[in-house]
Design a protein around this motif. Structure first.
Motif, PDB file in Angstrom:
ATOM      1  N   ILE A 124       0.776  -1.213   0.134  1.00  0.00           N
ATOM      2  CA  ILE A 124      -0.154  -0.113  -0.017  1.00  0.00           C
ATOM      3  C   ILE A 124       0.936   0.998  -0.106  1.00  0.00           C
ATOM      4  N   PHE A 125       0.686   2.214  -0.877  1.00  0.00           N
ATOM      5  CA  PHE A 125       1.361   3.340  -1.018  1.00  0.00           C
ATOM      6  C   PHE A 125       0.718   4.440  -0.523  1.00  0.00           C
ATOM      7  N   LEU A 126       1.439   5.344   0.300  1.00  0.00           N
ATOM      8  CA  LEU A 126       0.712   6.370   0.968  1.00  0.00           C
ATOM      9  C   LEU A 126       1.522   7.589   0.504  1.00  0.00           C
ATOM     10  N   VAL A 127       0.736   8.445  -0.168  1.00  0.00           N
ATOM     11  CA  VAL A 127       1.573   9.825  -0.855  1.00  0.00           C
ATOM     12  C   VAL A 127       1.247  11.064  -0.147  1.00  0.00           C
ATOM     13  N   TYR A 128       2.071  11.815   0.382  1.00  0.00           N
ATOM     14  CA  TYR A 128       1.934  12.949   1.291  1.00  0.00           C
ATOM     15  C   TYR A 128       2.442  14.133   0.555  1.00  0.00           C
ATOM     16  N   LYS A 129       1.838  15.285   0.678  1.00  0.00           N
ATOM     17  CA  LYS A 129       2.341  16.489  -0.058  1.00  0.00           C
ATOM     18  C   LYS A 129       2.606  17.377   1.217  1.00  0.00           C
ATOM     19  N   LEU A 130       3.903  18.125   0.978  1.00  0.00           N
ATOM     20  CA  LEU A 130       4.247  19.240   2.012  1.00  0.00           C
ATOM     21  C   LEU A 130       4.144  20.402   1.056  1.00  0.00           C
ATOM     22  N   ASP A 131       3.472  21.499   1.485  1.00  0.00           N
ATOM     23  CA  ASP A 131       3.599  22.699   0.884  1.00  0.00           C
ATOM     24  C   ASP A 131       4.039  23.777   1.862  1.00  0.00           C
ATOM     25  N   VAL A 132       5.180  24.284   1.327  1.00  0.00           N
ATOM     26  CA  VAL A 132       5.663  25.396   2.472  1.00  0.00           C
ATOM     27  C   VAL A 132       5.635  26.811   1.617  1.00  0.00           C
ATOM     28  N   ARG A 133       5.100  27.770   2.234  1.00  0.00           N
ATOM     29  CA  ARG A 133       5.093  29.235   1.693  1.00  0.00           C
ATOM     30  C   ARG A 133       5.480  30.247   2.651  1.00  0.00           C
ATOM     31  N   THR A 134       5.891  31.408   2.179  1.00  0.00           N
ATOM     32  CA  THR A 134       5.931  32.381   3.077  1.00  0.00           C
ATOM     33  C   THR A 134       4.698  32.911   3.488  1.00  0.00           C
ATOM     34  N   GLU A 135       4.670  33.564   4.744  1.00  0.00           N
ATOM     35  CA  GLU A 135       3.337  34.124   5.216  1.00  0.00           C
ATOM     36  C   GLU A 135       2.713  35.003   4.263  1.00  0.00           C
ATOM     37  N   ALA A 136       3.130  35.519   3.208  1.00  0.00           N
ATOM     38  CA  ALA A 136       2.617  36.418   2.199  1.00  0.00           C
ATOM     39  C   ALA A 136       1.961  35.338   1.215  1.00  0.00           C
ATOM     40  N   GLY A 137       2.258  33.956   1.200  1.00  0.00           N
ATOM     41  CA  GLY A 137       1.712  33.417   0.279  1.00  0.00           C
ATOM     42  C   GLY A 137       2.758  32.635  -0.974  1.00  0.00           C
ATOM     43  N   GLU A 138       3.865  33.335  -0.769  1.00  0.00           N
ATOM     44  CA  GLU A 138       5.123  33.011  -1.648  1.00  0.00           C
ATOM     45  C   GLU A 138       5.255  31.331  -1.614  1.00  0.00           C
ATOM     46  N   LYS A 139       5.467  30.630  -2.632  1.00  0.00           N
ATOM     47  CA  LYS A 139       5.819  29.385  -2.617  1.00  0.00           C
ATOM     48  C   LYS A 139       7.433  29.277  -2.360  1.00  0.00           C
ATOM     49  N   VAL A 140       7.767  28.471  -1.402  1.00  0.00           N
ATOM     50  CA  VAL A 140       9.251  27.968  -0.983  1.00  0.00           C
ATOM     51  C   VAL A 140       9.430  26.904  -1.599  1.00  0.00           C
ATOM     52  N   ILE A 141       8.879  25.818  -1.055  1.00  0.00           N
ATOM     53  CA  ILE A 141       9.102  24.262  -1.250  1.00  0.00           C
ATOM     54  C   ILE A 141       7.784  23.838  -1.422  1.00  0.00           C
ATOM     55  N   GLU A 142       7.872  22.541  -2.309  1.00  0.00           N
ATOM     56  CA  GLU A 142       6.730  21.654  -2.598  1.00  0.00           C
ATOM     57  C   GLU A 142       7.373  20.206  -2.486  1.00  0.00           C
ATOM     58  N   GLU A 143       6.985  19.428  -1.683  1.00  0.00           N
ATOM     59  CA  GLU A 143       7.507  18.072  -1.361  1.00  0.00           C
ATOM     60  C   GLU A 143       6.467  16.863  -1.570  1.00  0.00           C
ATOM     61  N   VAL A 144       6.920  15.804  -2.268  1.00  0.00           N
ATOM     62  CA  VAL A 144       5.944  14.733  -2.274  1.00  0.00           C
ATOM     63  C   VAL A 144       6.886  13.712  -1.629  1.00  0.00           C
ATOM     64  N   GLN A 145       6.283  12.974  -0.682  1.00  0.00           N
ATOM     65  CA  GLN A 145       6.834  11.885   0.108  1.00  0.00           C
ATOM     66  C   GLN A 145       6.177  10.715  -0.206  1.00  0.00           C
ATOM     67  N   THR A 146       6.393   9.675  -0.254  1.00  0.00           N
ATOM     68  CA  THR A 146       5.770   8.268  -0.569  1.00  0.00           C
ATOM     69  C   THR A 146       6.505   7.206   0.659  1.00  0.00           C
ATOM     70  N   ARG A 147       5.475   6.662   1.304  1.00  0.00           N
ATOM     71  CA  ARG A 147       5.648   5.850   2.362  1.00  0.00           C
ATOM     72  C   ARG A 147       4.947   4.126   1.757  1.00  0.00           C
ATOM     73  N   ILE A 148       5.727   3.157   1.885  1.00  0.00           N
ATOM     74  CA  ILE A 148       5.298   1.952   1.511  1.00  0.00           C
ATOM     75  C   ILE A 148       4.883   1.141   2.696  1.00  0.00           C
ATOM     76  N   VAL A 149       3.615   0.599   2.681  1.00  0.00           N
ATOM     77  CA  VAL A 149       3.352  -0.324   3.904  1.00  0.00           C
ATOM     78  C   VAL A 149       2.891  -1.763   3.426  1.00  0.00           C
ATOM     79  N   ARG A 150       3.739  -2.671   4.033  1.00  0.00           N
ATOM     80  CA  ARG A 150       3.619  -4.038   3.418  1.00  0.00           C
ATOM     81  C   ARG A 150       3.298  -4.966   4.666  1.00  0.00           C
TER      82      ARG A 150
END
Length: 150
Positions: A124-150
């Motif tokens: 089973i694959f769990l896909v997480y998204k992390l969105d980091v922005r400045t307080e003003a809304g400017e995009k800093v980082i976008e990360e997609v992380q996958t965990r595998i459950v077996r």
């Protein structure tokens, strides 16, 4: 027949409470020294090294909130019939540098859950998204992380 319970599927799109972080020059310098950075811009704290946010965005759980593996339990972890969790990979896109004085807002969400059959059984694959922005809304980082459950 799917191994993913309906309750787990219903969690797709759920988000954790956003984390607000005020970045200081001192925190950048401490991280730069601890990770043996060599570039002056990092050592002087003018700019954070790329992996700086990996640690600064982590919550600091109480001892009784740690799982058997020593990692804090997350709110976006569905109850699944398979229990062994492995890292499945991370893709990170950087949009701007992190500097002292930045106030960042990080939001983590469960983006997807799907299953496949592996050589040694179901996964089973769990896909997480992390969105980091400045307080003003400017995009800093976008990360997609996958965990595998077996």
């Amino acid at each position: 027949m799917s191994l993913i319970p309906d309750a787990a599927r219903a969690m797709i799109g759920a988000t954790d409470t956003p984390i607000r972080v005020e970045v200081t020059r001192r925190e950048i310098v401490k991280y730069a020294v601890a990770t043996e950075q060599r570039q002056r811009k990092f050592l002087d704290g003018d700019e954070a090294p790329p992996m700086f946010l990996f640690g600064v965005l982590r919550s600091i759980p109480q001892i009784d909130e740690l799982g058997p593996d020593g990692i804090g339990e997350g709110s976006l972890v569905p109850d699944l019939p398979l229990k062994r969790v492995m890292a499945g990979g991370t893709k990170t896109r950087y949009f701007r540098t992190v500097k002292p004085g930045d106030t960042l807002i990080a939001t983590r969400s469960l983006a997807d859950i799907y299953e496949k059959n592996g050589a040694q059984g179901p996964l089973i694959f769990l896909v997480y998204k992390l969105d980091v922005r400045t307080e003003a809304g400017e995009k800093v980082i976008e990360e997609v992380q996958t965990r595998i459950v077996r």
